[in-house]
Design an enzyme around this catalytic site. Structure first.
Site: not given
Ligand code: BES
Ligand code: MN
Ligand code: ZN
Length: 503
Positions: A282, A356
């Site tokens: 990120k 996920r």
């Protein structure tokens, strides 16, 4: 602070502060009128002078109002009477709490809980007032040094009473008090866990907290360690965890106070204690906020705390998938393929879509171990959900319309709202992989419908359950502060489930 409900005249209250409302156009509420009357028009005079015009959320504190036994009278602007809705109700409760916190008052009686809303009773009024107040009074100072902590001035308020118009309204008010106190306790735990920094709130720390809960409440805690996960074949979850030296934990908390043979409701939370993104790293800006990536897990802790406190006669299992998402020599690489517990193989095209990857194995574990009657997962899953709904509504996805309706309804009731987004099979092709069963990000329509793609991925692992997914990326924290959401919605949902069983 202690809360009470009672029914009494405003002019007779012998307390440090009473709180009454004023609609705009200088239209006082009944309680304000009573004070005006005993004080020979003190409130009318203030309004005429223009110091209180009833603007929504404004406050003014008057001292030594003649004829009143209270040290202070707080006027709170309610806005336009015909615009007064549930959002306004919460806003004025918070405004009163903020103003009250600035005073030295140790006790207060509020008449803002008299304000009637269509379809809402005094149970709702009291509950919403209490939750709004607790939100305002909440502070997180655990990480300040000893010296600073000494200097922090604690709130002076010790007793806060919500008034209801009639004695016959007291039972409803008391119910509201009891339920919201339990909810507030759960919200506070979720906030505290969320606000803790990533170096303290690690997967091991969360596991420890779960063990602690089991000593305080009728909850049984079990922790699956890395070796257990290996045996179960949780290759997806483990692939995320191996990029960090903090060991992952699958935290299982069972609250089984319902009928013995009844399948539980499962709550599954993303407990990613820090998300650097992995090799798909990120950007630096705001990366600190990724300590909040475990807020879904925190909401499992909070919700279980609240329902155990309320002794709800239901079966609930909470599961928190806890891991970090960092980078080391073993970390996932774009293009890696892993095999999940379900047997479905996953091509990891972006290591930052890790939520996920850990949730899919937790969901499979829950489906196989518990065959739950319903399963709800909570996850700070996608930045796309923040784009779609901001910090007002949680994103909701479900394969079961009745479950979606129940959660949306509980959200409306508690003021902790969700909004449904689609998860049609039309999106299934978007996660097709060239070499594995599925990819962990969109391989077509990249950048489109990101929140839906996350849900579509999870749905591949929940085909045998009545399931809903709550994307709380926009709602779990605001600015740099955890909100404790969606604990109020979940507690309300479970209250409703428990109530239905009674009749
Ligand atoms: N934890 C983040 C989602 C997130 C981002 C929540 C910003 C709140 C604010 C999640 O693990 C993530 O990184 N998701 C990616 C998914 C993408 C790579 C498909 C995202 O949203 O960018
Ligand atoms: Mn991520
Ligand atoms: Zn994440």
């Amino acid at each position: 602070m202690e809360y009470f409900v009672k029914s009494g005249s405003p002019e007779k209250q012998r307390v440090a502060c009473i709180i009454v409302g004023i609609f705009d156009r200088r239209s006082p509420t009944e309680a304000a009128e009573k004070i005006d009357k005993v004080s020979d028009g003190a409130i009318g005079a203030v309004m005429r002078r223009g110091d209180m015009d009833g603007k929504l959320g404004s406050t003014l504190i008057l001292h030594n109002v003649a004829g009143s036994f209270a040290d202070r009278v707080m006027l709170v602007g309610l806005g336009r009477e015909r615009n007064f809705d549930e959002a306004a109700f919460r806003k004025v409760q918070a405004a009163a709490a903020r103003a009250l916190r600035q005073t030295g008052a140790i006790d207060a009686v509020s008449y803002l809980t008299h304000l009637a809303l269509k379809g809402r009773d005094y149970q709702w009024n009291v509950a919403q007032a209490l939750l709004a107040t607790e939100d305002v009074f909440y502070r997180f100072d655990d990480c300040r040094g000893a010296k600073a902590r000494e200097d922090i001035s604690a709130a002076k308020l010790e007793r806060y009473t919500f008034d209801v118009p009639r004695r016959s309204d007291l039972p409803a008010g008391e119910r509201g008090l009891k339920e919201s106190l339990a909810t507030a306790k759960g919200v506070k735990l979720a906030k505290d866990l969320g606000n803790l920094p990533g170096n303290i709130c690690t997967p091991s720390y969360l596991a420890e907290q779960a063990r602690k809960l089991a000593t305080q409440l009728p909850i049984k805690t079990r922790i699956l360690e890395k070796a257990d996960m290996e045996k179960l074949g949780m290759g997806s979850l483990l692939s995320v965890a191996k990029g960090s030296s903090e060991p992952p934990k699958l935290i299982i908390m069972e609250y089984l106070k319902g009928p013995k043979n009844e399948k539980p409701i499962a709550l599954v939370g993303k407990g990613l204690t820090f998300d650097a993104g992995g090799i798909s790293i990120k950007p630096a800006a705001k990366m600190d906020e990724m300590k909040f990536d475990m807020c879904g897990g925190a909401s499992v802790f909070g919700t279980l705390t609240a329902i155990a406190e309320l002794k709800l006669p239901i079966n609930v299992v909470g599961v928190v998938a806890a891991s970090e998402n960092l980078i080391n020599g073993e970390a996932n690489k774009p293009g890696d393929v892993v095999t999940s517990m379900s047997g479905i193989t996953i091509e990891i095209l972006n290591t930052d879509a890790e939520g996920r990857l850990i949730l899919c194995d937790a969901l499979t574990y829950v489906e196989q171990t518990y065959e739950p009657s319903f399963c709800v997962d909570m996850a700070t899953l996608t930045g796309a959900c923040v784009v779609a709904l901001g910090s007002v509504a949680t994103g909701l996805f479900s394969n079961t319309p009745a479950l979606a309706r129940a959660l949306l309804g509980a959200g409306e009731q508690s003021g902790d709202r969700a909004w449904e987004l689609p998860m049609w099979s039309d999106y299934d092709d978007n996660i097709k992989s060239e070499c594995a069963d599925i990819a962990n990000i969109a391989t077509r329509g990249a950048g489109e419908a990101g929140a839906t793609i996350g849900a579509v991925f999870l749905h591949r692992f929940t085909r045998k359950m009545k399931w809903a997914h709550l994307d709380i990326a926009g709602t779990a924290w605001v600015g740099k502060k955890s909100t404790g959401r969606p604990v109020p919605m979940l507690v309300q949902y479970l209250l409703n489930v428990a109530a239905k069983k009674h009749d």
